[in-house]
Write an enzyme that holds these catalytic residues in place. Structure first.
Site, PDB file in Angstrom:
ATOM      1  N   CYS A  90       0.867  -1.175   0.000  1.00  0.00           N
ATOM      2  CA  CYS A  90       0.000   0.000   0.000  1.00  0.00           C
ATOM      3  C   CYS A  90       0.907   1.228   0.000  1.00  0.00           C
ATOM      4  O   CYS A  90       1.493   1.584   1.017  1.00  0.00           O
ATOM      5  CB  CYS A  90      -0.903   0.003   1.230  1.00  0.00           C
ATOM      6  SG  CYS A  90      -1.998   1.426   1.285  1.00  0.00           S
ATOM      7  N   LEU A  91       1.038   1.834  -1.163  1.00  0.00           N
ATOM      8  CA  LEU A  91       1.903   2.997  -1.331  1.00  0.00           C
ATOM      9  C   LEU A  91       1.248   3.902  -2.369  1.00  0.00           C
ATOM     10  O   LEU A  91       0.924   3.440  -3.476  1.00  0.00           O
ATOM     11  CB  LEU A  91       3.295   2.542  -1.792  1.00  0.00           C
ATOM     12  CG  LEU A  91       4.372   3.600  -1.979  1.00  0.00           C
ATOM     13  CD1 LEU A  91       4.646   4.353  -0.681  1.00  0.00           C
ATOM     14  CD2 LEU A  91       5.657   2.962  -2.488  1.00  0.00           C
TER      15      LEU A  91
END
Length: 157
Positions: A90-91
């Site tokens: 999750c970026l």
């Protein structure tokens, strides 16, 4: 698709030319498919991941660089922004904050920065995120260090 191949080939040549420029990142293009890459990154110093060697898998869409690559950890890691089973990351730059100015090398740098500075408010690994959100830094770091030793440390003969 031709533009994405040209861009990836340019990045490949750059990686070959600058191998020693960034010793924490090693990018490897699949011999038979320029849209498949792997990376080996070193855990950032002064983090529970220090001393670990982590492998990433890149799947690059044909619309690259207009769309971001899909990147996931192949090495198990205890981190709030990494799904423990799938390795999904999750970026923001891999989702809605992507820009064609990013390269595969700069994505690796961003992932190393994320390893050093987790975002507990958007966890994919809730156990890890909950430890940080509750202020149990020591618990988080000991779990992360344990998984780094188990999964990411070179085995001693």
């Amino acid at each position: 698709m031709q533009a994405s191949r040209a861009r990836l080939f340019k990045e490949y040549k750059e990686v070959q030319r600058e191998k020693s420029a960034d010793p924490d990142i090693q990018l490897i293009c699949d011999d038979s498919n320029i849209f498949k890459w792997t990376a080996v990154i070193k855990g950032p110093s002064e983090t529970p991941f220090e001393g670990g060697v982590f492998q990433l898998a890149f799947s690059i869409p044909e619309q690259y660089p207009l769309l971001p690559p899909q990147v996931r950890f192949l090495t198990k890691i205890f981190h709030p922004n990494v799904h423990f089973k799938t390795g999904e990351i999750c970026l923001d730059i891999l989702k809605n904050a992507w820009s064609p100015a990013w390269t595969l090398q700069s994505v690796c740098r961003a992932i190393i920065a994320l390893m050093a500075h987790p975002e507990a408010d958007s966890p994919l690994n809730c156990d890890s995120g909950n430890l940080l959100r509750s202020g149990d830094i020591r618990g988080y770091q000991s779990m992360a260090r344990m998984y780094t030793r188990l999964a990411a440390m070179p085995k001693k003969e």
